[in-house]
Structure formats: structure tokens, C-alpha cells
Design a protein around this motif. Structure first.
Motif, mmCIF file in Angstrom:
data_model
loop_
_atom_site.group_PDB
_atom_site.id
_atom_site.type_symbol
_atom_site.label_atom_id
_atom_site.label_comp_id
_atom_site.label_asym_id
_atom_site.label_seq_id
_atom_site.Cartn_x
_atom_site.Cartn_y
_atom_site.Cartn_z
ATOM 1 N N PHE A 56 42.019 32.459 41.507
ATOM 2 C CA PHE A 56 41.271 33.537 40.861
ATOM 3 C C PHE A 56 42.237 34.539 40.248
ATOM 4 C CE2 PHE A 56 41.985 35.422 44.978
ATOM 5 C CZ PHE A 56 41.918 36.793 44.799
ATOM 6 N N TYR A 57 41.691 35.517 39.541
ATOM 7 C CA TYR A 57 42.501 36.408 38.716
ATOM 8 C C TYR A 57 42.354 37.864 39.131
ATOM 9 C CZ TYR A 57 42.789 32.450 35.482
ATOM 10 O OH TYR A 57 43.013 31.219 34.926
ATOM 11 N N LEU A 58 43.456 38.599 38.982
ATOM 12 C CA LEU A 58 43.469 40.042 39.169
ATOM 13 C C LEU A 58 43.981 40.662 37.871
ATOM 14 C CD1 LEU A 58 43.792 42.802 40.758
ATOM 15 C CD2 LEU A 58 46.060 41.992 41.360
ATOM 16 N N ILE A 59 43.269 41.672 37.369
ATOM 17 C CA ILE A 59 43.710 42.357 36.143
ATOM 18 C C ILE A 59 44.644 43.507 36.538
ATOM 19 C CG2 ILE A 59 42.981 43.605 34.065
ATOM 20 C CD1 ILE A 59 40.201 42.229 34.415
ATOM 21 N N VAL A 60 45.916 43.378 36.197
ATOM 22 C CA VAL A 60 46.893 44.438 36.476
ATOM 23 C C VAL A 60 46.661 45.578 35.481
ATOM 24 C CG1 VAL A 60 49.334 45.039 36.648
ATOM 25 C CG2 VAL A 60 48.552 42.757 37.340
ATOM 26 N N TYR A 61 46.571 45.239 34.200
ATOM 27 C CA TYR A 61 46.085 46.199 33.203
ATOM 28 C C TYR A 61 45.445 45.397 32.078
ATOM 29 C CZ TYR A 61 50.428 45.149 30.618
ATOM 30 O OH TYR A 61 51.435 44.505 29.956
ATOM 31 N N GLN A 83 41.184 47.142 34.763
ATOM 32 C CA GLN A 83 42.307 47.255 35.688
ATOM 33 C C GLN A 83 41.873 47.249 37.149
ATOM 34 O OE1 GLN A 83 44.809 50.457 34.576
ATOM 35 N NE2 GLN A 83 46.116 50.319 36.371
ATOM 36 N N GLY A 84 42.544 46.419 37.955
ATOM 37 C CA GLY A 84 42.294 46.388 39.393
ATOM 38 C C GLY A 84 41.138 45.499 39.804
ATOM 39 N N GLN A 85 40.393 44.965 38.823
ATOM 40 C CA GLN A 85 39.254 44.120 39.188
ATOM 41 C C GLN A 85 39.677 42.651 39.264
ATOM 42 O OE1 GLN A 85 36.357 46.026 36.205
ATOM 43 N NE2 GLN A 85 35.086 45.734 37.996
ATOM 44 N N THR A 86 38.945 41.898 40.071
ATOM 45 C CA THR A 86 39.239 40.475 40.230
ATOM 46 C C THR A 86 38.047 39.664 39.743
ATOM 47 O OG1 THR A 86 38.389 40.564 42.489
ATOM 48 C CG2 THR A 86 40.763 40.779 42.229
ATOM 49 N N PHE A 87 38.311 38.430 39.358
ATOM 50 C CA PHE A 87 37.212 37.547 38.952
ATOM 51 C C PHE A 87 37.599 36.098 39.212
ATOM 52 C CE2 PHE A 87 39.873 38.362 35.273
ATOM 53 C CZ PHE A 87 40.006 37.133 34.646
ATOM 54 N N GLY A 88 36.563 35.274 39.381
ATOM 55 C CA GLY A 88 36.797 33.847 39.582
ATOM 56 C C GLY A 88 36.818 33.409 41.030
ATOM 57 N N GLU A 89 36.609 34.361 41.985
ATOM 58 C CA GLU A 89 36.675 33.962 43.398
ATOM 59 C C GLU A 89 35.542 33.004 43.775
ATOM 60 O OE1 GLU A 89 37.240 38.519 43.616
ATOM 61 O OE2 GLU A 89 36.441 37.047 42.233
ATOM 62 N N VAL A 100 31.420 30.306 33.016
ATOM 63 C CA VAL A 100 31.629 31.225 31.902
ATOM 64 C C VAL A 100 33.036 30.988 31.348
ATOM 65 C CG1 VAL A 100 30.122 33.053 32.801
ATOM 66 C CG2 VAL A 100 32.532 33.011 33.472
ATOM 67 N N TYR A 101 33.317 31.594 30.208
ATOM 68 C CA TYR A 101 34.715 31.623 29.782
ATOM 69 C C TYR A 101 35.206 33.056 29.906
ATOM 70 C CZ TYR A 101 32.945 33.191 25.189
ATOM 71 O OH TYR A 101 32.319 33.866 24.167
ATOM 72 N N ALA A 102 36.522 33.211 30.001
ATOM 73 C CA ALA A 102 37.135 34.533 30.134
ATOM 74 C C ALA A 102 38.041 34.758 28.939
ATOM 75 C CB ALA A 102 37.943 34.608 31.429
#
Length: 230
Positions: A56-61, A83-89, A100-102
Motif C-alpha cells: 500500500f501507499y503513503l503520501i509523503v507530500y 499528505q500523510g494519508q494512506t491508500f490501498g490497504e 480503482v486507478y490512482a
């Protein structure tokens, strides 16, 4: 989009993610070993619908849009993340292709955290499992609120709700809200056509409830806007 190491401290970044708060330094270090940095330019696709997730992904910025394309070729935005949110877990745990696509909406730096690293930590530390369940439950709760608002609220109520979503009821009388991304993307996120979204904004501005300057929306009287159309 490419992976590289430009010396950011992955461990420090992971330690600041709410999901991982409470983990020991050595647990964070193990997760960091299973993480890689990705830089994405605005417009880059991080993964496509149908791809098999490997983590999964974390948005650093930066900013990322999750969306899918309808049979008619239109786009439906599911979420806009920053920023700071995660997705794909969730999909990572299901071993199913992405629904979905990102896509990066701005130049972004992300961490990709490998599934194997997460699974190892879940086996070692039950607190992480509880945190992940809480995080996914929050998301489910938001999703249900969305469906409720699409079903029960007018387009006008949805837009007013979106503009005031982070504004406390007892806060300032007048505020300026900056839209995080283009009106078209926000319209889709609220399940409205861009035309419908623009029409409602225009109507609210004619009534003096909002003043629109590009992405900045000035709200002279929060209380008035909140009670309009209830």
C-alpha cells in the motif's frame, strides 16, 4: 514515475503515520526495509484498475486521486488524498485486483510499503492489526456517509457540506476555503456533473452566500450558508 533514494528518512516518515504510531523503533525499521520511495509527476498513474496490489501507499507530500472510468468513458472520482494519508490497504489484504486507478494530481512523493513487510509486523504485533482495522473502519464509515449524502442530499446540500466539512460550528463567522483540486474533480467526488457543480456555485454566489475567485471560495457568513437549504 520512478523509485530512487534521495536520502529522505523513511523510518522517520513511517513513525509519523497514525497507522504506525505506537510501534517500536525496530518494528518501524523492519517496515522501512520493506518500503521504497516513488516520485510521481502530476498526471502519472501509480496503478491501474485491475493491477494486483503488492503493498500500500503513503503520501509523503503531494496529492493523489482514486477513480474509475464508467462504461460510457466518464470518470468517477472516489477520493482525493493528500499528505500523510494512506491508500490501498484494503485491497492488499484481499488479494484481489485494484478496483480503482490512482493518479497523481500534483508532483508527489510516496512510499510504497510491501505487503510482506506489513504481514510480518501484523504477526508480530497485534496493535498494528487493531490500528489497521480502525483505519479501514473509518474509511468504510466515510464511504457510507458518502452514499447517504448522494442518496438523501441535494447537490446543493452536498456542495455546502463539502465547503464546510472542516469548519467547526462555533468557529469564525467568515472564512475562505481553498479547493484542493479542480472543480471538475471535486464535482465528480460529490457525484455531480461539472455543469451542475458550477450552476450551484453560481447560484450560491448570486445569493451572496459565497464569493468565488478561482479555487478560493470566500464565505462571508458561515452560519447563513450552513442553514441555507436545510
Amino acid at each position: 514515475m520512478h523509485s530512487h533514494q534521495h536520502g529522505i528518512n523513511i523510518e522517520a516518515l513511517l513513525a509519523h503515520v497514525p497507522l504506525f504510531s505506537g510501534l517500536e523503533t525496530e518494528e518501524i525499521a523492519r517496515l522501512a526495509r520493506g518500503s521504497r520511495e516513488l516520485t510521481a509527476s502530476r498526471g502519472d498513474i501509480l496503478f491501474h484498475k485491475g493491477d494486483m496490489p503488492t503493498g500500500f501507499y503513503l503520501i509523503v507530500y503531494g496529492q493523489v486521486k482514486l477513480a474509475f472510468t464508467s462504461a460510457q468513458g466518464g470518470e468517477k472520482v472516489v477520493d482525493i488524498l493528500g499528505q500523510g494519508q494512506t491508500f490501498g490497504e484494503a485491497v492488499m489484504f484481499m488479494d484481489k485486483p485494484c478496483m480503482v486507478y490512482a493518479q497523481a494530481l500534483a508532483d508527489s512523493l510516496l512510499l510504497h510499503i510491501a505487503k510482506a513487510a506489513v504481514v510480518d509486523e501484523l504477526n508480530a504485533d497485534p496493535r498494528l492489526g487493531r490500528k489497521m482495522i480502525a483505519g479501514l473502519s473509518m474509511r468504510l464509515h466515510h464511504l457510507i456517509s458518502d452514499v447517504e449524502s448522494y442518496s438523501l442530499c441535494s447537490g446543493r446540500q452536498r456542495i455546502i457540506g463539502y465547503l464546510l466539512r472542516e469548519i467547526p460550528t462555533d468557529g469564525e463567522k467568515s472564512i475562505t476555503v481553498t479547493l484542493p483540486t479542480s472543480k471538475g474533480i471535486i464535482a465528480s467526488r460529490l457525484n455531480l456533473t461539472q455543469e451542475h457543480f458550477s450552476r450551484i456555485l453560481h447560484e450560491l454566489s448570486e445569493k451572496g452566500l459565497v464569493v468565488v475567485e478561482g479555487r478560493k471560495i470566500h464565505i462571508p457568513d458561515v452560519g447563513k450558508l450552513r442553514t441555507y437549504d436545510q
